[in-house]
Design a protein around this motif. Structure first.
Motif, PDB file in Angstrom:
ATOM      1  N   VAL A  48     -10.302   1.200   2.391  1.00  0.00           N
ATOM      2  CA  VAL A  48     -10.426   0.882   3.814  1.00  0.00           C
ATOM      3  C   VAL A  48      -9.063   0.933   4.498  1.00  0.00           C
ATOM      4  N   GLU A  49      -8.057   0.371   3.851  1.00  0.00           N
ATOM      5  CA  GLU A  49      -6.714   0.378   4.431  1.00  0.00           C
ATOM      6  C   GLU A  49      -6.133   1.785   4.481  1.00  0.00           C
ATOM      7  N   ALA A  50      -6.348   2.567   3.428  1.00  0.00           N
ATOM      8  CA  ALA A  50      -5.835   3.942   3.392  1.00  0.00           C
ATOM      9  C   ALA A  50      -6.422   4.785   4.516  1.00  0.00           C
ATOM     10  N   ALA A  51      -7.635   4.462   4.925  1.00  0.00           N
ATOM     11  CA  ALA A  51      -8.288   5.219   6.001  1.00  0.00           C
ATOM     12  C   ALA A  51      -7.509   5.131   7.307  1.00  0.00           C
ATOM     13  N   ARG A  52      -6.693   4.107   7.468  1.00  0.00           N
ATOM     14  CA  ARG A  52      -5.875   3.971   8.666  1.00  0.00           C
ATOM     15  C   ARG A  52      -4.896   5.137   8.811  1.00  0.00           C
ATOM     16  N   ILE A  53      -4.418   5.641   7.688  1.00  0.00           N
ATOM     17  CA  ILE A  53      -3.362   6.658   7.715  1.00  0.00           C
ATOM     18  C   ILE A  53      -3.883   8.008   8.171  1.00  0.00           C
ATOM     19  N   ASN A  54      -5.075   8.385   7.705  1.00  0.00           N
ATOM     20  CA  ASN A  54      -5.594   9.718   8.024  1.00  0.00           C
ATOM     21  C   ASN A  54      -6.762   9.653   9.003  1.00  0.00           C
ATOM     22  N   ARG A  55      -6.656   8.744   9.961  1.00  0.00           N
ATOM     23  CA  ARG A  55      -7.629   8.659  11.053  1.00  0.00           C
ATOM     24  C   ARG A  55      -9.063   8.527  10.531  1.00  0.00           C
ATOM     25  N   GLY A 113       0.825  -1.206   0.000  1.00  0.00           N
ATOM     26  CA  GLY A 113       0.000   0.000   0.000  1.00  0.00           C
ATOM     27  C   GLY A 113       0.855   1.248   0.000  1.00  0.00           C
ATOM     28  N   SER A 114       0.371   2.305   0.642  1.00  0.00           N
ATOM     29  CA  SER A 114       1.128   3.545   0.747  1.00  0.00           C
ATOM     30  C   SER A 114       2.273   3.388   1.738  1.00  0.00           C
ATOM     31  N   GLU A 115       3.403   4.013   1.431  1.00  0.00           N
ATOM     32  CA  GLU A 115       4.514   4.071   2.373  1.00  0.00           C
ATOM     33  C   GLU A 115       4.082   5.041   3.476  1.00  0.00           C
ATOM     34  N   ILE A 116       3.946   4.550   4.689  1.00  0.00           N
ATOM     35  CA  ILE A 116       3.323   5.328   5.753  1.00  0.00           C
ATOM     36  C   ILE A 116       4.135   6.562   6.114  1.00  0.00           C
ATOM     37  N   HIS A 117       5.456   6.427   6.199  1.00  0.00           N
ATOM     38  CA  HIS A 117       6.284   7.601   6.500  1.00  0.00           C
ATOM     39  C   HIS A 117       6.088   8.679   5.428  1.00  0.00           C
ATOM     40  N   GLU A 118       6.103   8.274   4.175  1.00  0.00           N
ATOM     41  CA  GLU A 118       5.919   9.245   3.093  1.00  0.00           C
ATOM     42  C   GLU A 118       4.567   9.928   3.188  1.00  0.00           C
ATOM     43  N   ALA A 119       3.543   9.159   3.481  1.00  0.00           N
ATOM     44  CA  ALA A 119       2.197   9.728   3.576  1.00  0.00           C
ATOM     45  C   ALA A 119       2.110  10.751   4.710  1.00  0.00           C
ATOM     46  N   VAL A 120       2.589  10.379   5.883  1.00  0.00           N
ATOM     47  CA  VAL A 120       2.506  11.274   7.036  1.00  0.00           C
ATOM     48  C   VAL A 120       3.378  12.511   6.828  1.00  0.00           C
ATOM     49  N   LEU A 121       4.579  12.321   6.283  1.00  0.00           N
ATOM     50  CA  LEU A 121       5.453  13.460   6.011  1.00  0.00           C
ATOM     51  C   LEU A 121       4.815  14.420   5.014  1.00  0.00           C
ATOM     52  N   ILE A 150      -1.069  15.265  -5.156  1.00  0.00           N
ATOM     53  CA  ILE A 150       0.188  14.618  -4.802  1.00  0.00           C
ATOM     54  C   ILE A 150      -0.048  13.117  -4.637  1.00  0.00           C
ATOM     55  N   PHE A 151       0.808  12.324  -5.275  1.00  0.00           N
ATOM     56  CA  PHE A 151       0.750  10.871  -5.175  1.00  0.00           C
ATOM     57  C   PHE A 151       1.861  10.379  -4.254  1.00  0.00           C
ATOM     58  N   VAL A 152       1.470   9.697  -3.185  1.00  0.00           N
ATOM     59  CA  VAL A 152       2.419   9.115  -2.245  1.00  0.00           C
ATOM     60  C   VAL A 152       2.942   7.800  -2.813  1.00  0.00           C
TER      61      VAL A 152
END
Length: 218
Positions: A66-73, A16-24, A91-93
């Motif tokens: 559903v999984e992506a929703a984990r990243i942005n609460r 899925g999305s790289e979590i560090h990249e998404a949050v940064l 922007i594409f993570v």
């Protein structure tokens, strides 16, 4: 206040999305005075990876949205609801989700394609010349969105760059802390975890990417 659409591809670097990249990315957008909304396609993941041992989890399926929703609460919208007129940029993570869920790059190599929903969204921004940022492996999408010759980087991996270049990307090698800017297409790319050895290294290039994307949207 500028509003940025951030495209996610699940949750977790291997599927899925790289979590560090998404949050940064979200942090950089907010710290630089803009706002964001997250989107992901409502589709099944290509497969599920056990991130503890790196193995494919057999007989398990997950949904990208559903999984992506984990990243942005939990605050993530279906990609089909994205309207480019509501945003100043996109922007594409990165993460393998960009190469497995948003496209088939990790699976089909030089014969890869981009998910139809993703392609429609990306092209909508390109058509009206709104700026875009692509990081990590996500620049693999670029030659299927923009005209041949669009400039971008995935860092310094020659084999991977060759596959994307064959589709029409003008690949430019780039250090982890830098960005490649295609002024004609208003596209900004950075290697992020294609090269980064730490979250702080990834942050430098991602912060620059957001800075340039926001500057293009003025």
């Amino acid at each position: 206040m500028k509003n940025i659409a951030v495209i996610l591809s699940g949750c977790g670097v291997y599927d899925g999305s790289e979590i560090h990249e998404a949050v940064l990315t979200l942090l950089a957008i907010e710290q630089q005075g803009a706002s964001y909304s997250c989107f992901a396609p409502n589709i099944a993941q290509h497969h599920v990876i056990n991130h503890l041992n790196g193995e494919v989890s057999k007989d398990e399926s997950r949904n990208v949205l559903v999984e992506a929703a984990r990243i942005n609460r939990g605050d993530v919208d279906d990609l089909i609801e994205l309207r480019e007129q509501d945003f100043d940029a996109i922007i594409f993570v990165g993460g393998f989700g960009a190469a497995k869920n948003l496209s088939s790059f990790a699976l089909d190599n030089d014969n890869y394609s981009v998910n139809e929903q993703v392609l429609i969204a990306a092209k909508a921004f390109a058509k009206v010349a709104k700026p875009a940022g692509y990081m990590c492996i996500a620049p693999a999408l670029l030659p299927l969105v923009y005209p041949k010759g669009v400039k971008g980087t995935i860092g310094k991996d020659n084999a991977t760059a060759a596959l994307i270049s064959a589709k029409g990307l003008t690949h430019i090698e780039c250090a982890v802390e830098n960005v490649v800017v295609d002024e004609a297409n208003k596209v900004v790319t950075t290697p992020a975890y294609m090269l980064a050895d730490s979250i702080s290294e990834a942050a430098v290039g991602i912060n620059k990417l957001v800075k340039y994307v926001l500057a293009f949207s003025e």
